[in-house]
Design a protein around this motif. Structure first.
Motif, PDB file in Angstrom:
ATOM      1  N   VAL A 105       0.827  -1.211   0.000  1.00 29.08           N
ATOM      2  CA  VAL A 105       0.000   0.000   0.000  1.00 29.08           C
ATOM      3  C   VAL A 105       0.852   1.248   0.000  1.00 29.08           C
ATOM      4  CG1 VAL A 105      -1.690   1.326   1.311  1.00 29.08           C
ATOM      5  CG2 VAL A 105      -1.952  -1.147   1.083  1.00 29.08           C
ATOM      6  N   ARG A 106       1.952   1.264   0.776  1.00 26.91           N
ATOM      7  CA  ARG A 106       2.775   2.471   0.853  1.00 26.91           C
ATOM      8  C   ARG A 106       3.404   2.807  -0.497  1.00 26.91           C
ATOM      9  NH1 ARG A 106       6.995   1.544   5.455  1.00 26.91           N
ATOM     10  NH2 ARG A 106       7.074  -0.476   4.369  1.00 26.91           N
ATOM     11  N   CYS A 107       3.798   1.766  -1.227  1.00 28.67           N
ATOM     12  CA  CYS A 107       4.353   2.005  -2.572  1.00 28.67           C
ATOM     13  C   CYS A 107       3.289   2.575  -3.506  1.00 28.67           C
ATOM     14  CB  CYS A 107       4.918   0.710  -3.142  1.00 28.67           C
ATOM     15  SG  CYS A 107       6.422   0.141  -2.339  1.00 28.67           S
ATOM     16  N   LYS A 108       2.081   2.032  -3.405  1.00 26.83           N
ATOM     17  CA  LYS A 108       0.987   2.527  -4.246  1.00 26.83           C
ATOM     18  C   LYS A 108       0.672   3.996  -3.935  1.00 26.83           C
ATOM     19  CE  LYS A 108      -1.560  -1.782  -5.067  1.00 26.83           C
ATOM     20  NZ  LYS A 108      -2.856  -2.451  -4.954  1.00 26.83           N
ATOM     21  N   ILE A 109       0.604   4.313  -2.638  1.00 25.20           N
ATOM     22  CA  ILE A 109       0.282   5.688  -2.237  1.00 25.20           C
ATOM     23  C   ILE A 109       1.373   6.638  -2.723  1.00 25.20           C
ATOM     24  CG2 ILE A 109       0.098   7.229  -0.256  1.00 25.20           C
ATOM     25  CD1 ILE A 109      -1.395   4.999   1.206  1.00 25.20           C
ATOM     26  N   GLY A 110       2.648   6.258  -2.524  1.00 23.12           N
ATOM     27  CA  GLY A 110       3.738   7.111  -2.981  1.00 23.12           C
ATOM     28  C   GLY A 110       3.705   7.312  -4.486  1.00 23.12           C
ATOM     29  N   SER A 111       3.455   6.239  -5.213  1.00 18.17           N
ATOM     30  CA  SER A 111       3.370   6.341  -6.668  1.00 18.17           C
ATOM     31  C   SER A 111       2.248   7.276  -7.105  1.00 18.17           C
ATOM     32  CB  SER A 111       3.166   4.950  -7.261  1.00 18.17           C
ATOM     33  OG  SER A 111       2.913   5.029  -8.650  1.00 18.17           O
ATOM     34  N   LEU A 112       1.079   7.107  -6.502  1.00 15.64           N
ATOM     35  CA  LEU A 112      -0.071   7.924  -6.890  1.00 15.64           C
ATOM     36  C   LEU A 112       0.111   9.388  -6.517  1.00 15.64           C
ATOM     37  CD1 LEU A 112      -3.017   5.499  -6.047  1.00 15.64           C
ATOM     38  CD2 LEU A 112      -2.488   6.472  -8.283  1.00 15.64           C
ATOM     39  N   LYS A 113       0.801   9.662  -5.432  1.00 12.99           N
ATOM     40  CA  LYS A 113       1.038  11.056  -5.065  1.00 12.99           C
ATOM     41  C   LYS A 113       1.913  11.751  -6.108  1.00 12.99           C
ATOM     42  CE  LYS A 113       0.355  10.931  -0.056  1.00 12.99           C
ATOM     43  NZ  LYS A 113       0.962  11.088   1.288  1.00 12.99           N
ATOM     44  N   ILE A 114       2.840  11.000  -6.658  1.00  6.21           N
ATOM     45  CA  ILE A 114       3.677  11.566  -7.729  1.00  6.21           C
ATOM     46  C   ILE A 114       2.875  11.672  -9.026  1.00  6.21           C
ATOM     47  CG2 ILE A 114       5.731  11.177  -9.131  1.00  6.21           C
ATOM     48  CD1 ILE A 114       6.924   9.738  -6.645  1.00  6.21           C
ATOM     49  N   LEU A 115       2.153  10.614  -9.357  1.00  7.60           N
ATOM     50  CA  LEU A 115       1.345  10.628 -10.585  1.00  7.60           C
ATOM     51  C   LEU A 115       0.293  11.723 -10.552  1.00  7.60           C
ATOM     52  CD1 LEU A 115       0.860   6.778 -11.053  1.00  7.60           C
ATOM     53  CD2 LEU A 115       2.134   8.296 -12.580  1.00  7.60           C
ATOM     54  N   ARG A 116      -0.265  11.966  -9.377  1.00  9.35           N
ATOM     55  CA  ARG A 116      -1.285  13.009  -9.242  1.00  9.35           C
ATOM     56  C   ARG A 116      -0.739  14.368  -9.664  1.00  9.35           C
ATOM     57  NH1 ARG A 116      -3.293  14.396  -3.250  1.00  9.35           N
ATOM     58  NH2 ARG A 116      -1.039  14.678  -3.103  1.00  9.35           N
ATOM     59  N   LYS A 117       0.524  14.634  -9.325  1.00 10.83           N
ATOM     60  CA  LYS A 117       1.111  15.929  -9.664  1.00 10.83           C
ATOM     61  C   LYS A 117       1.564  15.998 -11.123  1.00 10.83           C
ATOM     62  CE  LYS A 117       2.608  17.564  -5.143  1.00 10.83           C
ATOM     63  NZ  LYS A 117       3.728  18.135  -4.344  1.00 10.83           N
ATOM     64  N   ILE A 118       2.305  14.985 -11.550  1.00 16.22           N
ATOM     65  CA  ILE A 118       2.871  15.086 -12.905  1.00 16.22           C
ATOM     66  C   ILE A 118       1.817  14.902 -13.985  1.00 16.22           C
ATOM     67  CG2 ILE A 118       5.117  14.300 -12.070  1.00 16.22           C
ATOM     68  CD1 ILE A 118       4.601  11.605 -13.375  1.00 16.22           C
ATOM     69  N   SER A 119       0.649  14.324 -13.638  1.00 17.39           N
ATOM     70  CA  SER A 119      -0.411  14.130 -14.640  1.00 17.39           C
ATOM     71  C   SER A 119      -1.115  15.426 -15.005  1.00 17.39           C
ATOM     72  CB  SER A 119      -1.436  13.105 -14.149  1.00 17.39           C
ATOM     73  OG  SER A 119      -2.032  13.524 -12.934  1.00 17.39           O
ATOM     74  N   HIS A 120      -0.765  16.530 -14.367  1.00 16.93           N
ATOM     75  CA  HIS A 120      -1.275  17.830 -14.817  1.00 16.93           C
ATOM     76  C   HIS A 120      -0.716  18.166 -16.195  1.00 16.93           C
ATOM     77  CE1 HIS A 120      -3.501  19.308 -11.296  1.00 16.93           C
ATOM     78  NE2 HIS A 120      -2.600  18.678 -10.554  1.00 16.93           N
ATOM     79  N   ASN A 121       0.409  17.572 -16.531  1.00 18.49           N
ATOM     80  CA  ASN A 121       1.019  17.775 -17.841  1.00 18.49           C
ATOM     81  C   ASN A 121       0.298  16.893 -18.866  1.00 18.49           C
ATOM     82  OD1 ASN A 121       2.895  17.135 -20.101  1.00 18.49           O
ATOM     83  ND2 ASN A 121       4.275  18.494 -18.985  1.00 18.49           N
ATOM     84  N   MET A 122      -0.195  17.496 -19.937  1.00 16.47           N
ATOM     85  CA  MET A 122      -0.989  16.745 -20.903  1.00 16.47           C
ATOM     86  C   MET A 122      -0.179  15.655 -21.600  1.00 16.47           C
ATOM     87  SD  MET A 122      -3.903  16.173 -22.197  1.00 16.47           S
ATOM     88  CE  MET A 122      -4.964  17.574 -21.858  1.00 16.47           C
ATOM     89  N   GLN A 123       1.110  15.916 -21.846  1.00 17.02           N
ATOM     90  CA  GLN A 123       1.934  14.879 -22.466  1.00 17.02           C
ATOM     91  C   GLN A 123       2.063  13.665 -21.554  1.00 17.02           C
ATOM     92  OE1 GLN A 123       5.553  16.289 -24.568  1.00 17.02           O
ATOM     93  NE2 GLN A 123       5.003  18.297 -23.781  1.00 17.02           N
ATOM     94  N   ILE A 124       2.210  13.916 -20.270  1.00 18.90           N
ATOM     95  CA  ILE A 124       2.290  12.820 -19.297  1.00 18.90           C
ATOM     96  C   ILE A 124       0.969  12.049 -19.281  1.00 18.90           C
ATOM     97  CG2 ILE A 124       2.621  12.219 -16.878  1.00 18.90           C
ATOM     98  CD1 ILE A 124       5.156  13.201 -18.170  1.00 18.90           C
ATOM     99  N   SER A 125      -0.149  12.788 -19.323  1.00 20.28           N
ATOM    100  CA  SER A 125      -1.462  12.129 -19.313  1.00 20.28           C
ATOM    101  C   SER A 125      -1.618  11.201 -20.507  1.00 20.28           C
ATOM    102  CB  SER A 125      -2.574  13.184 -19.326  1.00 20.28           C
ATOM    103  OG  SER A 125      -2.593  13.907 -18.115  1.00 20.28           O
TER     104      SER A 125
END
Length: 941
Positions: free
Chosen positions: A431-451
């Protein structure tokens, strides 16, 4: 540099029934030429072949329909290829299947074959075996307009005018084909139309793969160009390309089926300017930016080969293909400041009626000044690749400390392989790995290319699966990341297909009855609900997703969350409701669920964004009368006016003026507005975005329905800016401005100002516009202008070609245009000289042709026009000779009293001619008239 693509208004059903429009031909001629051997053509032929092969089994009734004319071509088949269902005599073949007159539906006289039904067409391609694709190719080459042969000219023409939602009986009525098989023909029309749409969609997907190759080339800014000689070798500029579609193409949507990706204008120093098309088939010259898109040269494999063939100086001096590619990319993919400032307009997709928000890929300015975070990310990604579970968690937290909202960092994570690792971590059980991953993905996914990359890597599938997790933090983070990613059509579709909408709606049920008093234990549930709403807000830009939200029970849950006192919850809730309010079912439910009260309440918020979304939701919901009444009941009208004071916030201003406009459709609401509302609206007629101007003009048109407001608009100086807006091109604005001017023109002082400003001529000129909405609104506005103008007859005659323009619009196929033009003719014909001119130009036969209508609005104004046109010379006799009398008697059978009145007046004028009286009597005018009179007496009104 910021990129803002221009969003184009595209009608649904882009291809109509032209099966070969997407094909690429060896010549520009419409009647000759061969299909080129290109990937696009091969895909097109395979799609058509698949359609023909399956047609008989999927549509047996339509497959038996006999074509209007046979499809004929030179086939590769021989007589021995035909089997037991055919009569074979020497080399000739006839099918056992015959039409009603006993003629065979397939005939073969080597080398020509004649086919007259889809049933036989399907059998023939099956017989062709491994040559079936060649048969389809030859058939299309020798039958360049197969739909006309299959259905006849009238059906083919009618279909080209219809959209994808056309209902069968409506099309039958428009075509007016008395044949018994007309319904079958209409079904065939729609089947062929749907096939075209599927082909278009498939071809556009294939074009995307070609475009992707261009984007994968290195940035032109990373290349050091050689210094050219003093005399410039080449200078490049792109067309005024302000837009990019989601598949990467920079060409109009209707050109993309031809495989066209982009256009270049290149100016060699030693030859004329070259207008170039870059397509999936290769590179070639076109007719030029003023002339058209058709090919005027051979197709070259690449741009360098083309330029070498056209410019000797180029051929002698340039050998580095890579430099040329980068030079072209510089012209293509980096917009100027002018294009970046283009005003966006609405794009309506032809399939899903939804907006495409995908932004063009942006290239970094170079790699020489990379920030320190880049090298840190490089190290962290290496650690992630080789770490155990504990080290992975620590590495993720270290990465979170970086500035992940910086684009360089976001792209570095992707380019260095970190994005793939982050998504893979969502498949682990830690779970901790998933949460850490999603916290990063949540921020960088603001970039349309990343999305986009997340979608390509099937990241959405993992996030939607995570929504089922019992861990609330995981659910909230997944939903918020989905909200960032689902900003373009493909991502939203994936969420829906994975049942993600149902899962997101389920998150809204936070089990908290009072959102104003949330306990510590309930805070996480509320946060999960908030993130779920954020995701639904992004997904709700799709029509199909709106319906999925409704079916999943999302509306009452959104209504419950609308009670929250917190703006961070209310903004996505109201944003979702505002998106969904474009659907009637939502508008009705929002009203019946009592949400209008909460929307009005939140207009008083201190948060501008929340106010904007509430006003936008009211704007859409106020299409319903009940909603308009509720806004008045809850004291929302004056609150909307108060928002006009925030004129610097253009989005809020557009939403508020839109809500005021729609609420003003109810005259009871107009009476509620204070005097300052009208003055404030008039003040917004200048120096505003078009969206605001459309709404303000619409509101003034509704305000002017109350007589007392008409002189006020004039005294506030509203007439001049309204007239000034008549020279624009925005259709919605022109419709609303003409409506407002027409309503104001019944005031004599206003009419004087309109005449002084040459307003009547400007309104009249709008009749030349191709839009039926603009034409009809202009004609309606002319009616009060003509009626109230000084020296109206002379004013009309002074407009050169004005009467001819009016009469030409009597040939329109739009009933609203016809009704408005008839109303204008009724006003014009009151002047004897103008009536004489109308008569000389053939007004009588044109009006007579319209008498078979069943549209009561058109009947009313048509009869009025006939009444006034009878008052000149022998026009009464002419109407009788043109056989206008009998249809007019039928008008009396209408249930509309306005039709009865105008028809009675027209028949009265016509009755001065004895022959017309005989016709009326034969058509039962006495009996019908008595019925009308009795009904009038019995009417409670």
């Amino acid at each position: 540099m910021e990129y803002r693509p221009l969003k184009l208004n595209i009608p649904g059903g882009a291809m109509g029934l032209s099966l070969t429009k997407a094909a690429q031909w060896t010549t520009a001629s419409s009647g000759t030429g061969k299909l080129e051997f290109t990937p696009m053509n091969e895909s097109l032929l395979k799609e058509i072949l698949c359609f023909v092969e399956q047609f008989s089994s999927q549509h047996p009734q339509e497959a038996e329909h006999v074509f209007e004319e046979p499809l004929q071509w030179r086939t590769t088949l021989v007589a021995s290829d035909f089997k037991t269902e055919y009569d074979i005599s020497d080399s000739a073949v006839q099918s056992h299947e015959k039409d009603s007159e006993g003629l065979p539906l397939l005939q073969f006289s080597p080398p020509a074959v004649y086919v007259r039904s889809f049933s036989q067409l399907s059998k023939l391609v099956h017989l062709a075996d491994d040559k079936k694709l060649e048969e389809v190719r030859t058939c299309l080459e020798e039958n360049r307009d197969p739909v006309v042969k299959i259905l006849g000219r009238s059906f083919a023409t009618a279909l080209e005018r219809e959209d994808t939602q056309t209902d069968i009986l409506s099309l039958v009525d428009k075509v007016k084909d008395p044949a018994k098989d007309s319904e079958t023909k209409v079904k065939l029309c729609l089947l062929l139309h749907n096939m075209d749409k599927q082909i278009l969609s498939k071809l556009l997907e294939e074009i995307s793969e070609w475009v992707l190759f261009l984007y994968q080339l290195p940035s032109p800014h990373s290349i050091r160009f050689p210094i050219y000689p003093p005399r410039l070798l080449l200078s490049g500029r792109s067309h005024q390309i302000y837009f990019e579609f989601s598949n990467g193409c920079r060409t109009p949507l209707w050109r993309q089926p031809h495989g066209e990706i982009c256009y270049l204008v290149i100016e060699p120093c030693d030859t004329e300017t070259l207008y170039i098309t870059y397509s999936t088939a290769g590179v070639f010259l076109n007719e030029g930016e003023e002339s058209g898109y058709e090919r005027t040269s051979d197709v070259y494999t690449d741009l360098v080969t083309l330029l070498k063939s056209r410019s000797p100086h180029f051929a002698e001096n340039i050998n580095d293909v890579y430099i040329v590619i980068c030079w072209v990319l510089s012209a293509l993919f980096l917009f100027s400041k002018t294009s970046a400032g283009a005003v966006p307009v609405e794009l309506e997709s032809s399939t899903d009626s939804e907006e495409e928000e995908e932004q063009p890929a942006r290239h970094p300015e170079g790699n020489t000044d990379l920030p320190p975070e880049y090298w840190q990310i490089q190290k962290l990604v290496k650690y992630l690749k080789a770490s155990d579970q504990k080290a992975t968690v620590l590495t993720l937290y270290a990465m979170m400390d970086l500035n992940l909202m910086q684009e360089t960092c976001q792209l570095a994570i992707r380019d260095l392989g970190g994005l793939e690792i982050l998504l893979n971590l969502l498949d682990t059980k830690e779970v901790r790995c998933k949460i850490g991953s999603l916290k990063i993905l949540r921020k960088i996914s603001h970039n349309m290319q990343i999305s986009r990359t997340i979608v390509d890597m099937r990241g959405l599938q993992r996030m939607v699966t995570t929504l089922d997790s019992p861990n609330k933090d995981l659910k909230a983070l997944s939903a918020e990341t989905i909200a960032n990613v689902a900003r373009f059509h493909r991502a939203r579709k994936i969420v829906r297909n994975l049942d993600g909408i149902k899962k997101l709606v389920k998150l809204l049920d936070c089990g908290t009855p009072n959102l104003a008093q949330v306990s510590a234990n309930q805070e996480k549930d509320v946060e999960v609900a908030r993130c779920g709403v954020l995701a639904l807000w992004s997904c709700s830009k799709s029509c199909k997703n709106k319906e999925a939200i409704r079916k999943a029970g999302g509306i009452p849950l959104l209504g419950r969350l609308l009670k929250s006192p917190h703006a961070n919850m209310l903004i996505p809730v109201v944003g979702t409701l505002q998106e969904c309010s474009s659907e009637e079912s939502y508008r009705v439910t929002i009203q019946t669920e009592g949400m209008i009260k909460d929307l009005v309440k939140n207009l008083r918020s201190d948060n501008d964004e929340l106010q904007m979304h509430c006003a936008s939701a009211i704007f859409k919901c106020a299409e319903e009368k009940e909603t308009r009444d509720l806004v008045r009941k809850y004291k929302g009208l004056q609150q909307l006016v108060s928002l006009l004071g925030k004129a610097d916030n253009k989005q809020l201003l557009a939403a508020a003026t839109g809500a005021i406009w729609k609420c003003s459709i109810s005259t009871d609401n107009v009476a509620e507005y204070k005097h300052n509302a009208l003055q404030t609206l008039v003040g917004l007629l200048t120096d505003q975005p078009e969206e605001v101007l459309v709404n303000v003009a619409g509101a003034l048109g509704e305000f002017a329905q109350i007589p007392a407001n008409k002189p006020t608009i004039g005294k506030c100086g509203g007439i001049k800016p309204l007239v000034n807006l008549l020279i624009g091109t925005n259709q919605a604005l022109l419709v609303n401005v003409t409506k407002a001017l027409g309503a104001c023109a019944t005031d004599k002082d206003n009419m004087t100002i309109i005449q002084q400003l040459d307003g009547v001529r400007l309104v009249w000129s709008l009749l030349k516009k191709p839009s039926p909405d603009v034409q009809s609104s202009a004609a309606w506005a002319l009616c009060p202008c003509i009626e109230n103008a000084k020296d109206a007859g002379e004013m009309v005659r002074s407009l050169v070609g004005g009467l001819e323009l009016i009469l030409n619009l009597l040939k329109s196929t739009n009933n609203e245009v016809l009704a408005s033009i008839c109303a204008a003719i009724a006003k014009i014909a009151r002047d004897e000289e103008n009536l004489a001119v109308l008569t000389d130009h053939g007004v009588i036969p044109l009006l007579t042709k319209l008498t078979d209508t069943t549209d009561d609005r058109l009947r009313h104004h048509l009869a009025e026009a006939i009444y006034y046109c009878c008052m000149w010379g022998n026009n009464r006799e002419s109407f009788g000779e043109a056989q206008a009398v009998a249809p007019l008697v039928r008008f009396l059978k209408s249930k509309d009293t306005a039709v009865h009145l105008s028809t009675a007046k027209a028949l009265y004028q016509l009755s001065w001619v004895p022959n017309n009286v005989i016709t009326m009597y034969e058509r039962g005018v006495v009996k019908v008239s008595c019925s009308v009179v009795v009904a009038a007496f019995l009417s409670p009104h």
